[in-house]
Design an enzyme around this catalytic site. Structure first.
Site, mmCIF file in Angstrom:
data_model
loop_
_atom_site.group_PDB
_atom_site.id
_atom_site.type_symbol
_atom_site.label_atom_id
_atom_site.label_comp_id
_atom_site.label_asym_id
_atom_site.label_seq_id
_atom_site.Cartn_x
_atom_site.Cartn_y
_atom_site.Cartn_z
ATOM 1 N N PRO A 81 0.836 -1.208 0.000
ATOM 2 C CA PRO A 81 0.000 0.000 0.000
ATOM 3 C C PRO A 81 0.871 1.258 0.000
ATOM 4 O O PRO A 81 1.830 1.350 0.758
ATOM 5 C CB PRO A 81 -0.769 -0.107 1.325
ATOM 6 N N GLN A 131 -5.647 -0.591 3.338
ATOM 7 C CA GLN A 131 -4.670 -0.296 4.396
ATOM 8 C C GLN A 131 -5.194 0.845 5.260
ATOM 9 O O GLN A 131 -5.511 1.926 4.769
ATOM 10 C CB GLN A 131 -3.323 0.073 3.765
ATOM 11 N N THR A 159 -1.765 -0.540 9.545
ATOM 12 C CA THR A 159 -0.360 -0.129 9.628
ATOM 13 C C THR A 159 -0.090 0.471 11.009
ATOM 14 O O THR A 159 -0.781 1.396 11.435
ATOM 15 C CB THR A 159 -0.022 0.868 8.508
ATOM 16 N N HIS A 270 8.733 -0.220 6.742
ATOM 17 C CA HIS A 270 8.126 0.845 5.944
ATOM 18 C C HIS A 270 9.124 1.330 4.882
ATOM 19 O O HIS A 270 9.164 2.509 4.538
ATOM 20 C CB HIS A 270 7.707 2.004 6.865
ATOM 21 N N ARG A 273 11.290 4.303 5.792
ATOM 22 C CA ARG A 273 10.703 5.656 5.757
ATOM 23 C C ARG A 273 10.302 6.173 7.129
ATOM 24 O O ARG A 273 9.871 7.308 7.255
ATOM 25 C CB ARG A 273 9.473 5.652 4.825
ATOM 26 N N ASP A 301 7.740 -6.940 3.564
ATOM 27 C CA ASP A 301 8.251 -6.007 2.551
ATOM 28 C C ASP A 301 9.434 -5.242 3.118
ATOM 29 O O ASP A 301 9.783 -5.396 4.295
ATOM 30 C CB ASP A 301 7.175 -5.044 2.029
ATOM 31 N N ARG A 305 14.009 -5.958 -4.442
ATOM 32 C CA ARG A 305 14.268 -5.304 -5.723
ATOM 33 C C ARG A 305 14.295 -6.277 -6.893
ATOM 34 O O ARG A 305 14.311 -5.853 -8.047
ATOM 35 C CB ARG A 305 15.612 -4.542 -5.669
ATOM 36 N N GLY A 324 7.279 -2.080 -2.913
ATOM 37 C CA GLY A 324 6.768 -0.718 -2.847
ATOM 38 C C GLY A 324 7.321 0.145 -3.966
ATOM 39 O O GLY A 324 6.797 0.175 -5.088
ATOM 40 N N ARG A 325 8.428 0.813 -3.691
ATOM 41 C CA ARG A 325 8.971 1.806 -4.637
ATOM 42 C C ARG A 325 9.094 1.322 -6.091
ATOM 43 O O ARG A 325 8.711 2.066 -7.007
ATOM 44 C CB ARG A 325 10.340 2.292 -4.155
HETATM 45 C C1 LIG Z 1 5.627 6.655 -1.838
HETATM 46 C C2 LIG Z 1 5.312 5.697 -0.728
HETATM 47 C C3 LIG Z 1 4.135 5.851 0.004
HETATM 48 C C4 LIG Z 1 3.827 4.947 1.014
HETATM 49 N N1 LIG Z 1 2.626 5.067 1.661
HETATM 50 C C5 LIG Z 1 2.266 4.120 2.546
HETATM 51 C C6 LIG Z 1 0.959 4.152 3.120
HETATM 52 O O1 LIG Z 1 0.162 5.034 2.828
HETATM 53 N N2 LIG Z 1 0.642 3.157 3.999
HETATM 54 C C7 LIG Z 1 1.514 2.155 4.343
HETATM 55 O O2 LIG Z 1 1.167 1.271 5.141
HETATM 56 N N3 LIG Z 1 2.744 2.107 3.806
HETATM 57 C C8 LIG Z 1 3.126 3.041 2.908
HETATM 58 N N4 LIG Z 1 4.354 2.960 2.313
HETATM 59 C C9 LIG Z 1 5.272 1.851 2.675
HETATM 60 C C10 LIG Z 1 5.054 0.646 1.747
HETATM 61 O O3 LIG Z 1 3.805 0.028 1.990
HETATM 62 C C11 LIG Z 1 6.126 -0.429 1.982
HETATM 63 O O4 LIG Z 1 6.155 -0.779 3.343
HETATM 64 C C12 LIG Z 1 7.528 -0.004 1.538
HETATM 65 O O5 LIG Z 1 7.485 0.798 0.374
HETATM 66 C C13 LIG Z 1 8.338 -1.261 1.261
HETATM 67 O O6 LIG Z 1 9.652 -0.949 0.964
HETATM 68 P P1 LIG Z 1 10.232 -0.869 -0.544
HETATM 69 O O7 LIG Z 1 9.795 0.435 -1.091
HETATM 70 O O8 LIG Z 1 11.708 -0.960 -0.310
HETATM 71 O O9 LIG Z 1 9.671 -2.049 -1.323
HETATM 72 C C14 LIG Z 1 4.713 3.876 1.326
HETATM 73 C C15 LIG Z 1 5.886 3.735 0.588
HETATM 74 C C16 LIG Z 1 6.187 4.620 -0.432
HETATM 75 C C17 LIG Z 1 7.457 4.412 -1.225
#
Ligand SMILES: Cc1cc2nc3c(=O)[nH]c(=O)nc-3n(C[C@H](O)[C@H](O)[C@H](O)COP(=O)(O)O)c2cc1C
Length: 375
Positions: A81, A131, A159, A270, A273, A301, A305, A324-325
């Site tokens: 998500p 989510q 989350t 996350h 992040r 997650d 990659r 995600g990304r």
């Molecule tokens: C642009 C962006 C927005 C995200 N927004 C959410 C969100 O709204 N809710 C949430 O549970 N996780 C959010 N995430 C985290 C992702 O669900 C996920 O945990 C994370 O991107 C996984 O790592 P990866 O980018 O290395 O695959 C976000 C990630 C990104 C990159």
């Protein structure tokens, strides 16, 4: 050469996304908290895991089919998500829903979506899991759950690793906010990426449709302190569908989530992040698997990659994985065909890795495929 023909891996989609998106948007997607150490650590930890090649086995009948929480999917990964996905390309949420349905994979729809739940669920039905962020006040959380239920949601992802939005330097330096703040820096950024800017303006600048409805600004720093153990109990009472708790890295928390009657946990930091000092999620996974036993469903997650990373996560204790990304970068790079191609690449990659380690089924991926863990 069209962008789609330049895509062979996640580096390609990231690089193409960087070229196409304004810096402001690229940095929102790619950035992480603090000095971005947790983001780097996620990637480095995957690189350090090695898989053991096996020989002389018949691997001609390989299948990526994987079951998770009673649903059968065509591959062992889905779309994590993410909020404000339509910033990557117009209609990204709807494209992801369509691709999730067609490719039979799960798709997380964020509380910070800029597309109506009804529109998404009409396309993807059970393939989309909602989510949930819980802002201050239990009632606001339960109201969102009701909206999701009315739209057709059967699986919730709660989350729990965002008690407060974190400090992300790229966003602070770029002045990232929604709706955009338009100073000279942002104006130059958007006008030097005219393709993205014109398309985005034509289709309407995305803003969240479920939160901060009364205000005209999406406050990413708003406290999301409503997700507590008490809330978890209330949610379990009210919600008959599945609940996955996302953002768990502590063994103690994982055990309590399990004993609170949740259906699954989602090991994640996350994507780096939230807490820069956090462990790589892949490093936390084996201990959580050991503590929860072999049967309890675990999603994963953070840092995946390529197909090899998916296999490494399954071997380290996950039943299912999410990206995600790279998903948003593939959309930014080449829209729907970009996402479809990227998913096919990851599938092909997983299949080739399975051939190398001598397996036909994702069910058989366990810690014995890891080099140095053969007992
Ligand atoms: C642009 C962006 C927005 C995200 N927004 C959410 C969100 O709204 N809710 C949430 O549970 N996780 C959010 N995430 C985290 C992702 O669900 C996920 O945990 C994370 O991107 C996984 O790592 P990866 O980018 O290395 O695959 C976000 C990630 C990104 C990159």
């Amino acid at each position: 050469m069209a962008n789609i023909d330049k895509i062979f891996d996640s580096n390609d989609v990231r690089w193409l996304s960087k070229k196409r998106l304004p810096n402001l948007i690229y940095d929102f997607i790619e950035g992480a908290t603090g000095r971005e150490i947790a983001l780097e650590r996620n990637l480095r930890s995957f690189d350090e895991i090695r898989l053991l090649p096996r020989s002389l086995r018949d691997v001609s009948k390989r299948s990526l089919e994987t079951e998770f929480l009673g649903q059968r999917f065509d591959q062992p990964f889905g779309i994590a998500p993410m909020g404000l996905c339509n910033l990557a390309c117009p209609n990204a949420d709807l494209i992801m829903a369509e691709v999730a349905k067609n490719r039979n994979l799960p798709h997380g729809l964020s509380t910070a979506t800029s597309t109506s739940l009804e529109k998404v669920y009409r396309i993807s039905e059970d393939n989309t899991w909602f989510q949930l962020y819980v802002f201050a006040g239990v009632d606001s959380g339960l109201e969102l759950v009701k909206k999701a239920q009315n739209a057709g949601c059967k699986t919730l992802i709660l989350t729990v690793d965002v008690p407060q939005g974190s400090r992300r330097m790229r966003e602070l330096r770029n002045g990232f906010q929604v709706p955009f703040k338009m100073g000279l820096k942002q104006f130059i950024d958007l006008s030097t990426h005219p393709l993205w800017s014109l398309k985005t303006i034509a289709s309407g600048i995305p803003k969240p449709v479920l939160i901060n409805e009364s205000e005209d600004r999406f406050d990413r720093k708003a406290l999301r302190v409503g997700a507590t153990w008490d809330f978890l109990d209330k949610l379990r009472d009210k919600w008959n569908g599945k609940i996955i708790v996302k953002g768990v890295l502590s063994v103690e928390d994982a055990k309590r989530v399990k004993s609170s009657g949740m259906d699954a946990i989602w090991v994640s930091n996350h994507g780096g992040r939230q807490l820069d000092g956090a462990p790589a999620a892949i490093d936390a996974l084996p201990n959580i698997r050991a503590a929860l036993g072999s049967e309890f469903p675990i999603a994963f997650d953070s840092g995946i990659r390529d197909g090899s990373d998916v296999v490494k996560a399954l071997a380290s204790g996950a039943n299912f994985t999410f990206l995600g990304r790279p998903i948003l970068h593939s959309l930014a790079a080449a829209g729907k065909p970009g996402l479809e191609k990227f998913i096919s690449i990851i599938c092909e990659d997983i299949s080739v890795v399975m051939a190398q380690i001598g397996l036909n089924s994702t069910k058989d991926i366990n810690s014995l495929v890891l080099f140095g863990d053969q007992g």
